[in-house]
Design a protein around this motif. Sequence first.
Motif, PDB file in Angstrom:
ATOM      1  N   LEU A 166       0.827  -1.202   0.000  1.00  0.00           N
ATOM      2  CA  LEU A 166       0.000   0.000   0.000  1.00  0.00           C
ATOM      3  C   LEU A 166       0.864   1.256   0.000  1.00  0.00           C
ATOM      4  O   LEU A 166       0.580   2.216  -0.729  1.00  0.00           O
ATOM      5  N   SER A 167       1.929   1.222   0.818  1.00  0.00           N
ATOM      6  CA  SER A 167       2.837   2.374   0.843  1.00  0.00           C
ATOM      7  C   SER A 167       3.503   2.568  -0.512  1.00  0.00           C
ATOM      8  O   SER A 167       3.642   3.698  -1.005  1.00  0.00           O
ATOM      9  N   TYR A 168       3.910   1.429  -1.118  1.00  0.00           N
ATOM     10  CA  TYR A 168       4.529   1.512  -2.437  1.00  0.00           C
ATOM     11  C   TYR A 168       3.547   2.073  -3.458  1.00  0.00           C
ATOM     12  O   TYR A 168       3.901   2.916  -4.291  1.00  0.00           O
ATOM     13  N   LEU A 169       2.278   1.580  -3.353  1.00  0.00           N
ATOM     14  CA  LEU A 169       1.258   2.071  -4.275  1.00  0.00           C
ATOM     15  C   LEU A 169       1.009   3.557  -4.065  1.00  0.00           C
ATOM     16  O   LEU A 169       0.888   4.324  -5.030  1.00  0.00           O
ATOM     17  N   GLU A 170       0.933   3.962  -2.787  1.00  0.00           N
ATOM     18  CA  GLU A 170       0.740   5.386  -2.511  1.00  0.00           C
ATOM     19  C   GLU A 170       1.900   6.209  -3.054  1.00  0.00           C
ATOM     20  O   GLU A 170       1.700   7.269  -3.660  1.00  0.00           O
ATOM     21  N   THR A 171       3.123   5.689  -2.832  1.00  0.00           N
ATOM     22  CA  THR A 171       4.294   6.411  -3.351  1.00  0.00           C
ATOM     23  C   THR A 171       4.260   6.485  -4.871  1.00  0.00           C
ATOM     24  O   THR A 171       4.532   7.537  -5.475  1.00  0.00           O
ATOM     25  N   ALA A 172       3.903   5.326  -5.490  1.00  0.00           N
ATOM     26  CA  ALA A 172       3.827   5.315  -6.952  1.00  0.00           C
ATOM     27  C   ALA A 172       2.766   6.281  -7.454  1.00  0.00           C
ATOM     28  O   ALA A 172       2.969   7.000  -8.446  1.00  0.00           O
ATOM     29  N   LEU A 173       1.603   6.301  -6.749  1.00  0.00           N
ATOM     30  CA  LEU A 173       0.543   7.230  -7.154  1.00  0.00           C
ATOM     31  C   LEU A 173       0.994   8.674  -6.993  1.00  0.00           C
ATOM     32  O   LEU A 173       0.713   9.524  -7.853  1.00  0.00           O
ATOM     33  N   LEU A 174       1.692   8.941  -5.866  1.00  0.00           N
ATOM     34  CA  LEU A 174       2.189  10.307  -5.670  1.00  0.00           C
ATOM     35  C   LEU A 174       3.181  10.683  -6.769  1.00  0.00           C
ATOM     36  O   LEU A 174       3.131  11.795  -7.314  1.00  0.00           O
ATOM     37  N   VAL A 175       4.084   9.727  -7.078  1.00  0.00           N
ATOM     38  CA  VAL A 175       5.051  10.000  -8.152  1.00  0.00           C
ATOM     39  C   VAL A 175       4.331  10.201  -9.479  1.00  0.00           C
ATOM     40  O   VAL A 175       4.656  11.106 -10.263  1.00  0.00           O
ATOM     41  N   LEU A 176       3.309   9.335  -9.731  1.00  0.00           N
ATOM     42  CA  LEU A 176       2.556   9.454 -10.976  1.00  0.00           C
ATOM     43  C   LEU A 176       1.817  10.784 -11.052  1.00  0.00           C
ATOM     44  O   LEU A 176       1.838  11.467 -12.087  1.00  0.00           O
ATOM     45  N   VAL A 177       1.159  11.142  -9.930  1.00  0.00           N
ATOM     46  CA  VAL A 177       0.443  12.427  -9.911  1.00  0.00           C
ATOM     47  C   VAL A 177       1.414  13.580 -10.110  1.00  0.00           C
ATOM     48  O   VAL A 177       1.142  14.531 -10.859  1.00  0.00           O
ATOM     49  N   GLY A 178       2.576  13.479  -9.435  1.00  0.00           N
ATOM     50  CA  GLY A 178       3.579  14.533  -9.618  1.00  0.00           C
ATOM     51  C   GLY A 178       4.070  14.603 -11.047  1.00  0.00           C
ATOM     52  O   GLY A 178       4.234  15.690 -11.620  1.00  0.00           O
ATOM     53  N   ALA A 179       4.301  13.401 -11.640  1.00  0.00           N
ATOM     54  CA  ALA A 179       4.763  13.382 -13.033  1.00  0.00           C
ATOM     55  C   ALA A 179       3.705  13.950 -13.966  1.00  0.00           C
ATOM     56  O   ALA A 179       4.011  14.713 -14.891  1.00  0.00           O
ATOM     57  N   VAL A 180       2.422  13.569 -13.711  1.00  0.00           N
ATOM     58  CA  VAL A 180       1.339  14.102 -14.550  1.00  0.00           C
ATOM     59  C   VAL A 180       1.241  15.609 -14.396  1.00  0.00           C
ATOM     60  O   VAL A 180       1.061  16.353 -15.373  1.00  0.00           O
ATOM     61  N   TRP A 181       1.367  16.068 -13.138  1.00  0.00           N
ATOM     62  CA  TRP A 181       1.287  17.514 -12.902  1.00  0.00           C
ATOM     63  C   TRP A 181       2.429  18.241 -13.607  1.00  0.00           C
ATOM     64  O   TRP A 181       2.219  19.276 -14.249  1.00  0.00           O
ATOM     65  N   LEU A 182       3.644  17.662 -13.467  1.00  0.00           N
ATOM     66  CA  LEU A 182       4.784  18.281 -14.153  1.00  0.00           C
ATOM     67  C   LEU A 182       4.595  18.243 -15.661  1.00  0.00           C
ATOM     68  O   LEU A 182       4.904  19.218 -16.361  1.00  0.00           O
ATOM     69  N   ALA A 183       4.086  17.090 -16.169  1.00  0.00           N
ATOM     70  CA  ALA A 183       3.866  16.987 -17.612  1.00  0.00           C
ATOM     71  C   ALA A 183       2.823  17.989 -18.085  1.00  0.00           C
ATOM     72  O   ALA A 183       2.981  18.632 -19.128  1.00  0.00           O
ATOM     73  N   MET A 184       1.738  18.134 -17.289  1.00  0.00           N
ATOM     74  CA  MET A 184       0.702  19.098 -17.671  1.00  0.00           C
ATOM     75  C   MET A 184       1.240  20.523 -17.610  1.00  0.00           C
ATOM     76  O   MET A 184       0.930  21.352 -18.475  1.00  0.00           O
ATOM     77  N   SER A 185       2.064  20.788 -16.593  1.00  0.00           N
ATOM     78  CA  SER A 185       2.651  22.128 -16.507  1.00  0.00           C
ATOM     79  C   SER A 185       3.562  22.388 -17.698  1.00  0.00           C
ATOM     80  O   SER A 185       3.508  23.455 -18.326  1.00  0.00           O
ATOM     81  N   ALA A 186       4.411  21.364 -18.007  1.00  0.00           N
ATOM     82  CA  ALA A 186       5.303  21.529 -19.159  1.00  0.00           C
ATOM     83  C   ALA A 186       4.508  21.652 -20.452  1.00  0.00           C
ATOM     84  O   ALA A 186       4.814  22.483 -21.315  1.00  0.00           O
ATOM     85  N   ALA A 187       3.461  20.797 -20.575  1.00  0.00           N
ATOM     86  CA  ALA A 187       2.641  20.865 -21.793  1.00  0.00           C
ATOM     87  C   ALA A 187       1.929  22.206 -21.898  1.00  0.00           C
ATOM     88  O   ALA A 187       1.809  22.783 -22.981  1.00  0.00           O
ATOM     89  N   SER A 188       1.451  22.710 -20.734  1.00  0.00           N
ATOM     90  CA  SER A 188       0.774  24.006 -20.757  1.00  0.00           C
ATOM     91  C   SER A 188       1.736  25.120 -21.145  1.00  0.00           C
ATOM     92  O   SER A 188       1.384  26.022 -21.908  1.00  0.00           O
ATOM     93  N   SER A 189       2.968  25.032 -20.624  1.00  0.00           N
ATOM     94  CA  SER A 189       3.949  26.065 -20.963  1.00  0.00           C
ATOM     95  C   SER A 189       4.327  26.031 -22.429  1.00  0.00           C
ATOM     96  O   SER A 189       4.791  27.024 -22.981  1.00  0.00           O
ATOM     97  N   ILE A 190       4.132  24.860 -23.075  1.00  0.00           N
ATOM     98  CA  ILE A 190       4.456  24.745 -24.500  1.00  0.00           C
ATOM     99  C   ILE A 190       3.215  24.954 -25.363  1.00  0.00           C
ATOM    100  O   ILE A 190       3.259  25.633 -26.389  1.00  0.00           O
ATOM    101  N   SER A 191       2.069  24.352 -24.920  1.00  0.00           N
ATOM    102  CA  SER A 191       0.873  24.401 -25.761  1.00  0.00           C
ATOM    103  C   SER A 191       0.281  25.800 -25.844  1.00  0.00           C
ATOM    104  O   SER A 191      -0.244  26.193 -26.893  1.00  0.00           O
ATOM    105  N   ALA A 192       0.360  26.566 -24.741  1.00  0.00           N
ATOM    106  CA  ALA A 192      -0.218  27.916 -24.774  1.00  0.00           C
ATOM    107  C   ALA A 192       0.480  28.798 -25.814  1.00  0.00           C
ATOM    108  O   ALA A 192      -0.180  29.414 -26.663  1.00  0.00           O
ATOM    109  N   PRO A 193       1.828  28.881 -25.810  1.00  0.00           N
ATOM    110  CA  PRO A 193       2.482  29.667 -26.870  1.00  0.00           C
ATOM    111  C   PRO A 193       2.213  29.123 -28.263  1.00  0.00           C
ATOM    112  O   PRO A 193       2.034  29.884 -29.215  1.00  0.00           O
ATOM    113  N   ILE A 194       2.167  27.784 -28.391  1.00  0.00           N
ATOM    114  CA  ILE A 194       1.883  27.206 -29.707  1.00  0.00           C
ATOM    115  C   ILE A 194       0.463  27.557 -30.136  1.00  0.00           C
ATOM    116  O   ILE A 194       0.198  27.826 -31.317  1.00  0.00           O
TER     117      ILE A 194
END
Length: 419
Positions: A166-194
Amino acid sequence: VQSAVTNGAEIGRAYVADVGSGLEADMETMSTELGGVRGLFDNRIQFSRALAQIGDFFGYPALYILDENGRVLASGERPGAPPYVAPPREALETVAGGEVAPTTVTENPDTVRALYPLPDYGNTYLYVVRPLAPGLIQRMRNGEESITAYREAEESRARIQAAFALSYLETALLVLVGAVWLAMSAASSISAPIGRLVKAADQVAGGDLDARVDNAEAPAELIVLSEAFNRMTQDIKTQQAALKTASDEAQARSLFIETVLSGVSAGVIGLDRKRRISAINDSASHLLGLDAEHVQGRRLAEVAPELGELSERGEAHIEEDIDIDRNGDALRLRVRIEGGQGGEMVLTFDDITRLVTAQRNAAWRDVARRIAHEIKNPLTPIQLSAERLRRRYRERVGEDVEVFDRCTETIIRQVGDIG
Protein backbone atom coordinates in the motif's frame (compact mmCIF):
# COMPACT_ATOMS: atom_id res chain seq x y z
CA VAL A 1 17.52 -16.15 10.55
CA GLN A 2 14.86 -17.84 12.69
CA SER A 3 16.97 -21.01 12.98
CA ALA A 4 20.05 -19.05 14.05
CA VAL A 5 18.15 -17.06 16.68
CA THR A 6 16.29 -20.16 17.94
CA ASN A 7 19.47 -22.22 18.14
CA GLY A 8 21.20 -19.46 20.08
CA ALA A 9 18.34 -19.29 22.57
CA GLU A 10 18.25 -23.09 22.86
CA ILE A 11 21.97 -23.15 23.58
CA GLY A 12 21.50 -20.58 26.37
CA ARG A 13 18.59 -22.49 27.88
CA ALA A 14 20.51 -25.76 27.59
CA TYR A 15 23.45 -24.17 29.38
CA VAL A 16 21.24 -22.90 32.20
CA ALA A 17 19.49 -26.28 32.40
CA ASP A 18 22.87 -28.02 32.56
CA VAL A 19 23.95 -25.69 35.34
CA GLY A 20 20.66 -26.43 37.14
CA SER A 21 21.21 -30.19 36.82
CA GLY A 22 24.68 -29.78 38.27
CA LEU A 23 23.21 -27.74 41.10
CA GLU A 24 20.89 -30.57 42.12
CA ALA A 25 23.73 -33.08 42.24
CA ASP A 26 26.01 -30.68 44.09
CA MET A 27 23.30 -29.70 46.60
CA GLU A 28 22.59 -33.34 47.35
CA THR A 29 26.30 -33.93 48.05
CA MET A 30 26.61 -30.70 50.02
CA SER A 31 23.55 -31.71 52.08
CA THR A 32 25.41 -34.87 53.09
CA GLU A 33 28.55 -32.86 53.91
CA LEU A 34 26.52 -30.43 55.99
CA GLY A 35 25.11 -33.37 57.94
CA GLY A 36 28.67 -34.07 59.06
CA VAL A 37 29.12 -30.57 60.50
CA ARG A 38 25.73 -30.44 62.21
CA GLY A 39 27.47 -30.17 65.56
CA LEU A 40 28.98 -26.83 64.59
CA PHE A 41 25.63 -25.25 63.79
CA ASP A 42 25.31 -23.67 67.19
CA ASN A 43 28.73 -22.03 66.79
CA ARG A 44 27.81 -19.75 63.97
CA ILE A 45 31.33 -18.51 63.26
CA GLN A 46 32.81 -21.97 62.88
CA PHE A 47 29.74 -23.16 61.01
CA SER A 48 30.01 -20.22 58.60
CA ARG A 49 33.65 -21.11 57.95
CA ALA A 50 32.73 -24.73 57.36
CA LEU A 51 29.89 -23.62 55.09
CA ALA A 52 32.27 -21.37 53.11
CA GLN A 53 34.80 -24.20 52.78
CA ILE A 54 32.14 -26.55 51.43
CA GLY A 55 31.00 -23.90 48.93
CA ASP A 56 34.57 -23.20 47.91
CA PHE A 57 35.18 -26.90 47.40
CA PHE A 58 32.21 -27.23 45.07
CA GLY A 59 32.86 -23.90 43.35
CA TYR A 60 30.04 -21.84 44.84
CA PRO A 61 30.89 -18.34 46.04
CA ALA A 62 28.04 -18.28 48.57
CA LEU A 63 25.97 -20.81 50.57
CA TYR A 64 23.07 -19.93 52.86
CA ILE A 65 21.02 -21.81 55.44
CA LEU A 66 17.44 -20.48 55.47
CA ASP A 67 14.50 -21.27 57.71
CA GLU A 68 11.04 -21.93 56.42
CA ASN A 69 10.31 -18.19 56.30
CA GLY A 70 13.38 -17.43 54.22
CA ARG A 71 15.44 -15.90 57.02
CA VAL A 72 19.19 -16.49 56.85
CA LEU A 73 20.33 -18.73 59.72
CA ALA A 74 23.92 -19.06 58.50
CA SER A 75 25.96 -18.03 55.49
CA GLY A 76 29.29 -18.87 53.94
CA GLU A 77 30.47 -16.25 51.43
CA ARG A 78 33.75 -15.85 49.63
CA PRO A 79 35.14 -12.45 48.78
CA GLY A 80 33.47 -11.08 45.66
CA ALA A 81 30.41 -13.21 46.15
CA PRO A 82 27.22 -11.91 44.51
CA PRO A 83 24.95 -9.92 46.79
CA TYR A 84 22.28 -11.85 48.63
CA VAL A 85 18.89 -12.02 46.96
CA ALA A 86 16.08 -13.63 48.89
CA PRO A 87 14.46 -16.58 47.15
CA PRO A 88 10.89 -16.19 45.94
CA ARG A 89 8.18 -17.14 48.40
CA GLU A 90 6.75 -19.58 45.88
CA ALA A 91 10.07 -21.47 45.79
CA LEU A 92 10.03 -21.88 49.60
CA GLU A 93 6.46 -23.16 49.52
CA THR A 94 7.32 -25.59 46.71
CA VAL A 95 10.27 -27.06 48.63
CA ALA A 96 8.20 -27.18 51.84
CA GLY A 97 5.61 -29.22 49.95
CA GLY A 98 8.23 -31.84 49.17
CA GLU A 99 8.72 -30.85 45.57
CA VAL A 100 11.89 -29.80 43.81
CA ALA A 101 11.98 -26.03 43.54
CA PRO A 102 12.96 -24.64 40.16
CA THR A 103 16.23 -22.83 39.90
CA THR A 104 16.08 -19.05 39.91
CA VAL A 105 18.11 -17.01 37.49
CA THR A 106 19.04 -13.44 38.42
CA GLU A 107 20.97 -10.67 36.69
CA ASN A 108 23.62 -8.17 37.66
CA PRO A 109 25.51 -10.30 38.24
CA ASP A 110 24.16 -13.24 36.28
CA THR A 111 23.65 -16.11 38.72
CA VAL A 112 21.69 -19.30 39.23
CA ARG A 113 20.11 -19.77 42.67
CA ALA A 114 18.48 -22.92 44.06
CA LEU A 115 16.91 -24.31 47.25
CA TYR A 116 17.42 -27.76 48.73
CA PRO A 117 15.91 -29.18 51.96
CA LEU A 118 18.20 -30.08 54.89
CA PRO A 119 16.44 -32.82 56.89
CA ASP A 120 19.30 -32.91 59.43
CA TYR A 121 18.62 -29.29 60.34
CA GLY A 122 14.85 -29.47 60.70
CA ASN A 123 12.77 -27.12 58.59
CA THR A 124 15.77 -25.48 57.00
CA TYR A 125 16.97 -25.19 53.43
CA LEU A 126 20.27 -24.92 51.66
CA TYR A 127 20.29 -21.87 49.38
CA VAL A 128 23.16 -21.88 46.89
CA VAL A 129 24.38 -19.24 44.40
CA ARG A 130 26.41 -20.05 41.30
CA PRO A 131 27.62 -17.36 38.87
CA LEU A 132 27.04 -17.61 35.14
CA ALA A 133 28.97 -16.15 32.20
CA PRO A 134 28.66 -12.36 32.31
CA GLY A 135 25.87 -11.06 30.07
CA LEU A 136 24.45 -14.53 29.44
CA ILE A 137 21.04 -13.73 30.87
CA GLN A 138 20.78 -10.53 28.83
CA ARG A 139 21.79 -12.37 25.69
CA MET A 140 19.27 -15.10 26.44
CA ARG A 141 16.60 -12.47 27.02
CA ASN A 142 17.58 -10.70 23.81
CA GLY A 143 17.41 -14.02 22.01
CA GLU A 144 13.97 -14.73 23.43
CA GLU A 145 12.82 -11.24 22.51
CA SER A 146 14.27 -11.69 19.03
CA ILE A 147 12.45 -15.00 18.65
CA THR A 148 9.24 -13.41 19.88
CA ALA A 149 9.71 -10.41 17.61
CA TYR A 150 10.55 -12.66 14.68
CA ARG A 151 7.47 -14.80 15.30
CA GLU A 152 5.34 -11.70 15.59
CA ALA A 153 6.93 -10.41 12.40
CA GLU A 154 6.21 -13.74 10.72
CA GLU A 155 2.63 -13.57 11.89
CA SER A 156 2.29 -9.97 10.75
CA ARG A 157 4.35 -10.39 7.56
CA ALA A 158 1.25 -10.47 5.41
CA ARG A 159 0.04 -7.28 7.06
CA ILE A 160 3.49 -5.75 6.69
CA GLN A 161 3.64 -6.80 3.05
CA ALA A 162 0.17 -5.40 2.48
CA ALA A 163 1.15 -2.19 4.26
CA PHE A 164 4.38 -2.06 2.26
CA ALA A 165 2.49 -2.69 -0.97
CA LEU A 166 0.00 0.00 0.00
CA SER A 167 2.84 2.37 0.84
CA TYR A 168 4.53 1.51 -2.44
CA LEU A 169 1.26 2.07 -4.27
CA GLU A 170 0.74 5.39 -2.51
CA THR A 171 4.29 6.41 -3.35
CA ALA A 172 3.83 5.31 -6.95
CA LEU A 173 0.54 7.23 -7.15
CA LEU A 174 2.19 10.31 -5.67
CA VAL A 175 5.05 10.00 -8.15
CA LEU A 176 2.56 9.45 -10.98
CA VAL A 177 0.44 12.43 -9.91
CA GLY A 178 3.58 14.53 -9.62
CA ALA A 179 4.76 13.38 -13.03
CA VAL A 180 1.34 14.10 -14.55
CA TRP A 181 1.29 17.51 -12.90
CA LEU A 182 4.78 18.28 -14.15
CA ALA A 183 3.87 16.99 -17.61
CA MET A 184 0.70 19.10 -17.67
CA SER A 185 2.65 22.13 -16.51
CA ALA A 186 5.30 21.53 -19.16
CA ALA A 187 2.64 20.86 -21.79
CA SER A 188 0.77 24.01 -20.76
CA SER A 189 3.95 26.07 -20.96
CA ILE A 190 4.46 24.74 -24.50
CA SER A 191 0.87 24.40 -25.76
CA ALA A 192 -0.22 27.92 -24.77
CA PRO A 193 2.48 29.67 -26.87
CA ILE A 194 1.88 27.21 -29.71
CA GLY A 195 -1.85 27.96 -29.49
CA ARG A 196 -1.12 31.68 -29.82
CA LEU A 197 1.16 30.89 -32.76
CA VAL A 198 -1.57 28.81 -34.45
CA LYS A 199 -4.12 31.57 -33.88
CA ALA A 200 -1.79 34.14 -35.42
CA ALA A 201 -1.15 31.79 -38.36
CA ASP A 202 -4.92 31.49 -38.91
CA GLN A 203 -5.20 35.28 -38.89
CA VAL A 204 -2.41 35.53 -41.45
CA ALA A 205 -4.10 32.85 -43.56
CA GLY A 206 -7.27 34.96 -43.39
CA GLY A 207 -5.40 37.96 -44.78
CA ASP A 208 -4.58 39.80 -41.55
CA LEU A 209 -0.87 40.48 -41.99
CA ASP A 210 -0.82 42.68 -38.87
CA ALA A 211 -1.14 39.60 -36.63
CA ARG A 212 1.78 39.18 -34.24
CA VAL A 213 2.73 36.58 -31.60
CA ASP A 214 3.76 37.68 -28.09
CA ASN A 215 5.51 34.77 -26.34
CA ALA A 216 7.86 36.70 -24.08
CA GLU A 217 7.33 34.22 -21.21
CA ALA A 218 7.52 31.09 -23.39
CA PRO A 219 10.53 28.73 -23.57
CA ALA A 220 13.54 30.06 -25.43
CA GLU A 221 12.92 27.88 -28.51
CA LEU A 222 9.34 29.13 -28.85
CA ILE A 223 10.50 32.74 -28.39
CA VAL A 224 12.89 32.25 -31.33
CA LEU A 225 10.07 30.63 -33.35
CA SER A 226 7.66 33.48 -32.51
CA GLU A 227 10.20 36.13 -33.49
CA ALA A 228 10.82 34.29 -36.77
CA PHE A 229 7.04 34.15 -37.38
CA ASN A 230 6.70 37.89 -36.68
CA ARG A 231 9.57 38.66 -39.06
CA MET A 232 8.00 36.41 -41.68
CA THR A 233 4.61 38.16 -41.44
CA GLN A 234 6.31 41.56 -41.62
CA ASP A 235 8.29 40.44 -44.68
CA ILE A 236 5.12 39.08 -46.28
CA LYS A 237 3.33 42.34 -45.60
CA THR A 238 6.21 44.34 -47.08
CA GLN A 239 6.46 42.06 -50.11
CA GLN A 240 2.70 42.14 -50.60
CA ALA A 241 2.75 45.94 -50.55
CA ALA A 242 5.64 45.91 -53.04
CA LEU A 243 3.84 43.38 -55.24
CA LYS A 244 0.65 45.43 -55.11
CA THR A 245 2.57 48.55 -56.09
CA ALA A 246 4.33 46.67 -58.89
CA SER A 247 1.00 45.18 -60.00
CA ASP A 248 -0.62 48.61 -60.05
CA GLU A 249 2.29 49.98 -62.04
CA ALA A 250 2.17 46.99 -64.41
CA GLN A 251 -1.57 47.44 -64.88
CA ALA A 252 -1.08 51.13 -65.51
CA ARG A 253 1.66 50.40 -68.04
CA SER A 254 -0.45 47.68 -69.61
CA LEU A 255 -3.41 50.03 -69.86
CA PHE A 256 -1.17 52.70 -71.33
CA ILE A 257 0.30 50.25 -73.85
CA GLU A 258 -3.16 48.95 -74.75
CA THR A 259 -4.35 52.51 -75.20
CA VAL A 260 -1.36 53.32 -77.38
CA LEU A 261 -1.70 50.11 -79.37
CA SER A 262 -5.41 50.60 -79.86
CA GLY A 263 -4.74 54.08 -81.21
CA VAL A 264 -2.08 53.19 -83.77
CA SER A 265 -2.96 52.15 -87.29
CA ALA A 266 -0.20 49.55 -87.48
CA GLY A 267 -0.92 46.00 -86.44
CA VAL A 268 1.03 44.76 -83.39
CA ILE A 269 1.33 41.13 -82.26
CA GLY A 270 3.34 39.89 -79.25
CA LEU A 271 4.69 36.33 -79.30
CA ASP A 272 6.09 34.20 -76.46
CA ARG A 273 9.04 31.80 -76.72
CA LYS A 274 6.85 29.13 -78.32
CA ARG A 275 5.54 31.58 -80.95
CA ARG A 276 2.13 31.73 -79.32
CA ILE A 277 0.16 34.96 -79.47
CA SER A 278 0.38 36.76 -76.13
CA ALA A 279 -0.96 40.16 -77.26
CA ILE A 280 -2.72 41.55 -80.33
CA ASN A 281 -4.19 44.99 -80.97
CA ASP A 282 -7.36 45.92 -82.81
CA SER A 283 -5.52 46.99 -85.97
CA ALA A 284 -3.83 43.59 -86.25
CA SER A 285 -7.15 41.80 -85.71
CA HIS A 286 -8.78 43.97 -88.38
CA LEU A 287 -5.97 43.61 -90.92
CA LEU A 288 -5.75 39.83 -90.49
CA GLY A 289 -9.49 39.28 -90.05
CA LEU A 290 -9.04 37.61 -86.64
CA ASP A 291 -10.98 37.56 -83.37
CA ALA A 292 -8.55 38.79 -80.69
CA GLU A 293 -10.19 36.78 -77.90
CA HIS A 294 -10.05 33.48 -79.79
CA VAL A 295 -6.46 33.71 -81.00
CA GLN A 296 -4.87 34.41 -77.61
CA GLY A 297 -2.49 31.54 -76.75
CA ARG A 298 -2.58 30.00 -80.23
CA ARG A 299 0.46 29.66 -82.45
CA LEU A 300 0.84 32.43 -85.02
CA ALA A 301 1.48 29.88 -87.78
CA GLU A 302 -2.03 28.47 -87.20
CA VAL A 303 -3.92 31.75 -87.55
CA ALA A 304 -1.62 33.64 -89.97
CA PRO A 305 0.67 31.23 -91.84
CA GLU A 306 2.34 34.03 -93.87
CA LEU A 307 3.46 35.80 -90.69
CA GLY A 308 4.22 32.48 -88.99
CA GLU A 309 6.84 31.66 -91.61
CA LEU A 310 8.67 34.91 -90.86
CA SER A 311 8.54 34.37 -87.08
CA GLU A 312 9.95 30.85 -87.40
CA ARG A 313 13.17 32.14 -88.92
CA GLY A 314 14.45 33.06 -85.47
CA GLU A 315 16.26 36.17 -86.71
CA ALA A 316 16.71 39.13 -84.38
CA HIS A 317 15.50 41.69 -86.94
CA ILE A 318 13.32 41.19 -90.01
CA GLU A 319 11.71 43.76 -92.31
CA GLU A 320 9.88 42.40 -95.33
CA ASP A 321 6.80 43.01 -97.48
CA ILE A 322 4.40 40.11 -97.89
CA ASP A 323 1.11 39.57 -99.69
CA ILE A 324 -1.85 38.03 -97.92
CA ASP A 325 -5.37 37.15 -98.92
CA ARG A 326 -8.08 38.44 -96.60
CA ASN A 327 -11.58 37.34 -97.47
CA GLY A 328 -10.71 37.42 -101.17
CA ASP A 329 -8.93 40.79 -101.00
CA ALA A 330 -5.21 40.88 -101.72
CA LEU A 331 -3.28 42.96 -99.22
CA ARG A 332 0.34 44.01 -99.18
CA LEU A 333 1.78 44.21 -95.63
CA ARG A 334 5.12 45.64 -94.57
CA VAL A 335 6.22 43.45 -91.63
CA ARG A 336 8.88 44.26 -89.03
CA ILE A 337 9.97 41.69 -86.42
CA GLU A 338 12.08 42.55 -83.38
CA GLY A 339 13.44 39.95 -80.98
CA GLY A 340 13.82 36.47 -82.32
CA GLN A 341 16.82 34.30 -81.39
CA GLY A 342 14.50 31.81 -79.70
CA GLY A 343 13.02 34.37 -77.32
CA GLU A 344 9.95 36.55 -77.22
CA MET A 345 9.31 38.84 -80.17
CA VAL A 346 7.07 41.65 -81.39
CA LEU A 347 5.60 41.88 -84.91
CA THR A 348 4.47 45.19 -86.36
CA PHE A 349 2.96 45.49 -89.82
CA ASP A 350 1.24 48.16 -91.92
CA ASP A 351 -1.21 47.85 -94.80
CA ILE A 352 0.70 49.36 -97.73
CA THR A 353 -1.76 48.16 -100.37
CA ARG A 354 -2.94 51.69 -101.21
CA LEU A 355 0.60 52.98 -101.12
CA VAL A 356 1.72 50.32 -103.57
CA THR A 357 -1.29 51.07 -105.79
CA ALA A 358 -0.57 54.78 -105.65
CA GLN A 359 3.07 54.16 -106.44
CA ARG A 360 2.05 51.93 -109.35
CA ASN A 361 -0.38 54.55 -110.67
CA ALA A 362 2.24 57.24 -110.33
CA ALA A 363 4.66 55.09 -112.27
CA TRP A 364 2.15 54.52 -115.04
CA ARG A 365 1.36 58.23 -115.14
CA ASP A 366 5.02 58.96 -115.52
CA VAL A 367 5.27 56.40 -118.29
CA ALA A 368 2.24 57.91 -120.00
CA ARG A 369 3.68 61.37 -119.59
CA ARG A 370 6.93 60.26 -121.10
CA ILE A 371 5.14 58.53 -123.98
CA ALA A 372 2.97 61.60 -124.52
CA HIS A 373 6.06 63.73 -124.54
CA GLU A 374 7.69 61.47 -127.03
CA ILE A 375 4.57 61.59 -129.16
CA LYS A 376 4.07 65.33 -128.77
CA ASN A 377 7.53 66.23 -129.94
CA PRO A 378 6.88 65.43 -133.72
CA LEU A 379 3.25 66.69 -133.66
CA THR A 380 4.20 70.33 -133.34
CA PRO A 381 6.16 70.39 -136.61
CA ILE A 382 3.32 68.48 -138.27
CA GLN A 383 0.78 71.08 -137.10
CA LEU A 384 3.02 73.94 -138.14
CA SER A 385 3.62 72.30 -141.49
CA ALA A 386 -0.14 71.81 -142.05
CA GLU A 387 -0.86 75.43 -141.18
CA ARG A 388 1.92 76.60 -143.44
CA LEU A 389 0.65 74.46 -146.31
CA ARG A 390 -2.84 75.89 -145.90
CA ARG A 391 -1.61 79.49 -145.92
CA ARG A 392 0.79 79.10 -148.81
CA TYR A 393 -0.91 76.69 -151.15
CA ARG A 394 -4.64 77.27 -150.54
CA GLU A 395 -4.99 79.80 -153.30
CA ARG A 396 -3.00 77.68 -155.68
CA VAL A 397 -5.10 74.56 -155.34
CA GLY A 398 -7.94 75.83 -157.41
CA GLU A 399 -11.03 73.69 -157.63
CA ASP A 400 -9.93 71.31 -154.86
CA VAL A 401 -9.81 74.03 -152.19
CA GLU A 402 -12.49 72.40 -150.08
CA VAL A 403 -10.71 69.09 -150.03
CA PHE A 404 -7.46 70.82 -149.26
CA ASP A 405 -9.01 72.81 -146.40
CA ARG A 406 -10.72 69.73 -144.97
CA CYS A 407 -7.52 67.72 -145.01
CA THR A 408 -5.35 70.39 -143.43
CA GLU A 409 -8.07 71.12 -140.87
CA THR A 410 -8.27 67.43 -139.99
CA ILE A 411 -4.49 67.25 -139.52
CA ILE A 412 -4.44 70.35 -137.33
CA ARG A 413 -7.46 69.13 -135.28
CA GLN A 414 -6.05 65.62 -134.73
CA VAL A 415 -2.68 67.02 -133.73
CA GLY A 416 -4.43 69.33 -131.29
CA ASP A 417 -6.47 66.48 -129.88
CA ILE A 418 -3.38 64.32 -129.43
CA GLY A 419 -1.42 67.17 -127.84
